[in-house]
Write an enzyme that holds these catalytic residues in place. Structure first.
Site, short mmCIF file in Angstrom:
data_model
loop_
_atom_site.label_atom_id
_atom_site.label_comp_id
_atom_site.label_asym_id
_atom_site.label_seq_id
_atom_site.Cartn_x
_atom_site.Cartn_y
_atom_site.Cartn_z
N ARG A 36 45.04 40.56 45.15
CA ARG A 36 45.00 39.72 46.35
C ARG A 36 45.98 40.18 47.42
NH1 ARG A 36 45.77 34.01 43.45
NH2 ARG A 36 47.19 35.31 42.27
N ASP A 76 46.76 42.08 40.02
CA ASP A 76 46.48 41.07 41.04
C ASP A 76 46.14 41.81 42.33
OD1 ASP A 76 46.39 39.00 42.88
OD2 ASP A 76 48.11 37.94 42.01
N1 LIG Z 1 40.62 38.83 37.31
C1 LIG Z 1 40.83 37.62 36.79
N2 LIG Z 1 40.98 36.59 37.64
C2 LIG Z 1 41.21 35.38 37.10
C3 LIG Z 1 41.28 35.16 35.71
N3 LIG Z 1 41.53 33.84 35.51
C4 LIG Z 1 41.59 33.28 36.73
N4 LIG Z 1 41.40 34.19 37.69
C5 LIG Z 1 41.45 34.05 39.14
O1 LIG Z 1 42.80 33.79 39.50
C6 LIG Z 1 42.82 33.08 40.71
C7 LIG Z 1 43.66 31.83 40.51
O2 LIG Z 1 44.94 32.08 40.75
P1 LIG Z 1 45.82 30.95 41.51
O3 LIG Z 1 45.80 29.68 40.72
O4 LIG Z 1 45.48 30.90 42.96
O5 LIG Z 1 47.19 31.63 41.50
P2 LIG Z 1 48.24 31.99 40.44
O6 LIG Z 1 48.55 33.42 40.62
O7 LIG Z 1 47.82 31.55 39.07
O8 LIG Z 1 49.50 31.17 40.95
P3 LIG Z 1 49.76 29.61 41.07
O9 LIG Z 1 49.95 29.39 42.54
O10 LIG Z 1 51.01 29.37 40.31
O11 LIG Z 1 48.58 28.87 40.51
C8 LIG Z 1 41.39 32.71 41.04
O12 LIG Z 1 40.89 33.61 42.02
C9 LIG Z 1 40.68 32.92 39.72
O13 LIG Z 1 39.32 33.25 39.88
C10 LIG Z 1 41.13 36.29 34.86
O14 LIG Z 1 41.22 36.20 33.63
N5 LIG Z 1 40.90 37.49 35.44
#
Ligand SMILES: Nc1nc2c(ncn2[C@@H]2O[C@H](COP(=O)(O)OP(=O)(O)OP(=O)(O)O)[C@@H](O)[C@H]2O)c(=O)[nH]1
Ligand SMILES: [Zn+2]
Length: 352
Positions: A286, A284
């Site tokens: 971010r 992650d």
């Molecule tokens: N690198 C990558 N990014 C992904 C993937 N699937 C989703 N994302 C990214 O993950 C992010 C979504 O995460 P969020 O829903 O904000 O956060 P989370 O960490 O799942 O936490 P929550 O607050 O519980 O939803 C977005 O930027 C998506 O583009 C993946 O398989 N790989």
């Protein structure tokens, strides 16, 4: 420190131009493997001697490690150039998605890094540019755009973010909403906040939503982003008031194209965690200090946070926002995202 130097370097790398990265231990000259072709490569490196710098994880797949790997497992690996490594072979070295189609032959040999700190800064630059962390490298020289490791680190510093404008924006979840747009002089990504309801002294319900083009816009079933976005807007609308931050952190901070590469690896059987690592990125990438800065500019210091991700709570708190309560946001799985959600639960600590 210059935001301009980092912005120029990012732009140059995305266009396939050369960049010099300088750190306290020396400087290297580089060009992204992604996007290089025979002509640009020979202009960059007429003698055909440029080595190839890749992330530690990619080195591991190729069974190579840096001399400093024992002390720092994230140390990039420098692959010695051989005459048969042309732009196409280098792309196969750089991009794990190609491994099935073109199994790498080798033999490859690792070389010691002359300037390890400069090499590490180069890989941080790759993430910011949204390109694969793989570069052709020569000794520094010439008149190419130059950036320091300090410039790279300061680039996405949220401190310069400011409110650019705000306006009423009735949305389907709530007719009482206001959009606030944020901009930083150093960085092109424009983050926005949607303030929903009538602000009062109660703690706002806040959702940090990271951009997901595939889920938010195209209705992808591979993740839960689209439904989560709408559920969050409704949950905030059902509370007294709150804020949804739409953060331009596509692909957990690795950018759209690298996320889609991670999807291609998932098509080959890797899960969302291993796909990021295999590409050479953090699980992650971010940084939630941008969210904290946005809340701060909105005068919000304490929140009830809508998330299942304990790392988001910790990230926001570390950046100075108090999280009084974590509110879960749970949605039913579908056959396409079942495995993704299970991976989040089992490998990244999501409380689902
Ligand atoms: N690198 C990558 N990014 C992904 C993937 N699937 C989703 N994302 C990214 O993950 C992010 C979504 O995460 P969020 O829903 O904000 O956060 P989370 O960490 O799942 O936490 P929550 O607050 O519980 O939803 C977005 O930027 C998506 O583009 C993946 O398989 N790989
Ligand atoms: Zn998504």
């Amino acid at each position: 420190m210059s935001g301009r130097a980092a912005a120029r370097a990012i732009d140059a790398l995305r266009r396939g131009w050369a960049v010099i990265v300088r750190a306290s231990d020396g400087a290297i000259r580089l060009m992204a493997v992604e996007g290089a072709d025979a002509i640009t490569l020979s202009a960059f490196d007429p003698a055909g001697e440029a080595d190839i710098l890749v992330a530690a994880a990619r080195g591991e797949t190729l069974k190579l490690a840096n001399q400093l790997a024992a002390a720092d497992p994230d140390m990039p690996v420098l692959i010695a150039r051989a005459p048969w490594i042309d732009a196409d072979v280098a792309m196969a070295i750089a991009d794990p998605v190609l491994d099935l189609a073109s199994p790498l032959k080798g033999p490859f040999a690792a070389k010691p890094l002359a300037a390890p700190l400069a090499a590490k800064a180069a890989l941080r630059l790759a993430r910011l540019a949204g390109i694969l962390p793989a570069f052709f490298v020569t000794a520094a020289g010439g008149s190419d755009a130059e950036v320091s490791a300090g410039d790279v680190d300061a680039y996405d510093d949220a401190a310069h973010l400011a409110i650019a404008t705000r306006a009423r924006l009735p949305v389907s979840a709530s007719e009482t909403a206001e959009i606030v747009a944020f901009r930083s002089p150093d960085e092109p990504r424009e983050h926005v906040a949607l303030i929903i309801g009538k602000r009062d002294a109660s703690l706002p319900v806040v959702r940090l939503h990271s951009e997901c083009l595939t889920g938010d816009v195209l209705g992808s079933l591979k993740c839960d982003c689209g439904p989560q976005l709408h559920q969050a807007l409704h949950q905030i609308a059902d509370s007294r008031w709150g804020v949804l931050l739409y953060l331009r952190q596509e692909g957990r901070g690795i950018g759209l194209i690298n996320k889609l590469r991670a999807y291609a690896l998932q098509d080959q059987g890797f899960d969302t965690v291993d796909a990021n690592v295999r590409l050479g990125f953090a699980i992650d990438a971010r940084d939630f200090s941008v969210a904290a800065r946005m809340l701060d500019l909105l005068g919000v210091g304490e929140v009830r946070l809508l998330t299942n991700n304990p790392n988001k709570v910790a990230g926001l708190e570390a950046a100075g926002i108090k999280v009084a309560e974590r509110l879960p946001i749970i949605l039913p799985a579908n056959p396409h995202n079942e495995h993704y959600l299970a991976t989040k639960r089992d490998r990244t600590g999501h409380q689902l």
